[in-house]
Design a protein around this motif. Structure first.
Motif, PDB file in Angstrom:
ATOM      1  N   TYR A 147     -56.247  12.585  88.844  1.00  0.00           N
ATOM      2  CA  TYR A 147     -56.124  11.497  87.875  1.00  0.00           C
ATOM      3  C   TYR A 147     -57.478  11.204  87.258  1.00  0.00           C
ATOM      4  O   TYR A 147     -58.515  11.410  87.866  1.00  0.00           O
ATOM      5  CB  TYR A 147     -55.643  10.217  88.548  1.00  0.00           C
ATOM      6  N   VAL A 148     -57.451  10.670  86.049  1.00  0.00           N
ATOM      7  CA  VAL A 148     -58.654  10.172  85.397  1.00  0.00           C
ATOM      8  C   VAL A 148     -58.387   8.705  85.072  1.00  0.00           C
ATOM      9  O   VAL A 148     -57.334   8.367  84.520  1.00  0.00           O
ATOM     10  CB  VAL A 148     -58.989  10.963  84.116  1.00  0.00           C
ATOM     11  N   PHE A 149     -59.334   7.842  85.426  1.00  0.00           N
ATOM     12  CA  PHE A 149     -59.176   6.399  85.231  1.00  0.00           C
ATOM     13  C   PHE A 149     -60.258   5.883  84.295  1.00  0.00           C
ATOM     14  O   PHE A 149     -61.381   6.388  84.294  1.00  0.00           O
ATOM     15  CB  PHE A 149     -59.304   5.658  86.568  1.00  0.00           C
ATOM     16  N   VAL A 150     -59.926   4.851  83.526  1.00  0.00           N
ATOM     17  CA  VAL A 150     -60.902   4.197  82.658  1.00  0.00           C
ATOM     18  C   VAL A 150     -60.661   2.691  82.747  1.00  0.00           C
ATOM     19  O   VAL A 150     -59.516   2.232  82.848  1.00  0.00           O
ATOM     20  CB  VAL A 150     -60.774   4.676  81.189  1.00  0.00           C
ATOM     21  N   ASN A 151     -61.737   1.934  82.676  1.00  0.00           N
ATOM     22  CA  ASN A 151     -61.665   0.485  82.777  1.00  0.00           C
ATOM     23  C   ASN A 151     -60.940  -0.115  81.571  1.00  0.00           C
ATOM     24  O   ASN A 151     -61.233   0.219  80.419  1.00  0.00           O
ATOM     25  CB  ASN A 151     -63.082  -0.090  82.887  1.00  0.00           C
ATOM     26  N   ALA A 183     -66.022   8.877  82.145  1.00  0.00           N
ATOM     27  CA  ALA A 183     -64.772   9.604  82.404  1.00  0.00           C
ATOM     28  C   ALA A 183     -64.937  11.071  82.060  1.00  0.00           C
ATOM     29  O   ALA A 183     -65.524  11.421  81.028  1.00  0.00           O
ATOM     30  CB  ALA A 183     -63.631   9.004  81.596  1.00  0.00           C
ATOM     31  N   ARG A 184     -64.405  11.907  82.913  1.00  0.00           N
ATOM     32  CA  ARG A 184     -64.407  13.339  82.608  1.00  0.00           C
ATOM     33  C   ARG A 184     -63.171  13.648  81.763  1.00  0.00           C
ATOM     34  O   ARG A 184     -62.123  13.034  81.948  1.00  0.00           O
ATOM     35  CB  ARG A 184     -64.395  14.158  83.894  1.00  0.00           C
ATOM     36  N   PRO A 185     -63.292  14.569  80.808  1.00  0.00           N
ATOM     37  CA  PRO A 185     -62.105  14.941  80.049  1.00  0.00           C
ATOM     38  C   PRO A 185     -61.013  15.487  80.974  1.00  0.00           C
ATOM     39  O   PRO A 185     -61.305  16.166  81.963  1.00  0.00           O
ATOM     40  CB  PRO A 185     -62.613  16.021  79.101  1.00  0.00           C
TER      41      PRO A 185
END
Length: 190
Positions: A147-151, A183-185
């Protein structure tokens, strides 16, 4: 005599592959009826034919202001609402379109197809909201690292939440995700 039936119409968005479906319902003195997911009708309207549902989940949200996300997961997702209203913000985390944002409000008569690599977030706008989503890959704790998460509050993303986040109900995990710059792509397999 013609029989009333649910109809699906689609519109594309600024995020490639993110589709918004308007869905009719049949209403009479008893209430309403609607096909939430009808594969043949959705594919005819524009849903990718390769999308095969393997799991459907429900998120019950007790009150307005519950806010969840941004989460990009390794599957495609078809999102609808059974009851209530939801403000959704989608953030493209794929290479080539990284950072694009689309917002849309969904209710019982609107649904969204979300391609893998696009982060999902939502905020309930009504109490007792039932958020329904179907995916083409089973959830697994073992895949959590993919998963990739962003605030949600990242000013670089710039979402204007209808209910300010300092008044919203968020998990500590969602409150503390890193910003878009960290964040990583999301790597989408070919």
């Amino acid at each position: 005599m013609a029989v009333a039936t649910t109809e699906f119409s689609v519109r594309e968005t600024e995020i490639p592959g993110l589709l918004v479906f308007d869905i009719t319902s049949i209403t009479d003195e008893r209430g309403w009826f609607q096909e939430k997911f009808h594969r043949a009708k959705l594919v005819a309207a524009g849903l990718p034919e390769s999308f095969e549902v393997v799991q459907t989940s429900v998120s019950y949200n007790r009150r307005a202001g519950v806010t969840r996300g941004f989460h990009a997961e390794p599957w495609d997702k078809y999102i609808s609402v059974v009851s209530g209203r939801v403000f959704c913000a989608y953030l493209d985390l794929r290479r080539g379109s990284f950072g694009r944002v689309v917002t849309v409000e969904i209710d019982a008569n609107r649904a969204v197809f979300l391609p893998r690599g696009v982060a999902n977030s939502f905020q309930t706008l009504a109490d007792d909201t039932y958020y329904l989503y179907s995916v083409n890959r089973h959830w697994s704790a073992d895949e959590y690292d993919e998963y990739v998460f962003v605030n949600l509050a990242d000013p670089q993303v710039g979402v204007r939440w209808p209910i300010p986040l300092d008044e919203a109900v968020l998990s500590e995990r969602d409150r503390n995700h890193a910003g878009l710059a960290d964040a990583r792509p999301f790597e989408v397999p070919a």
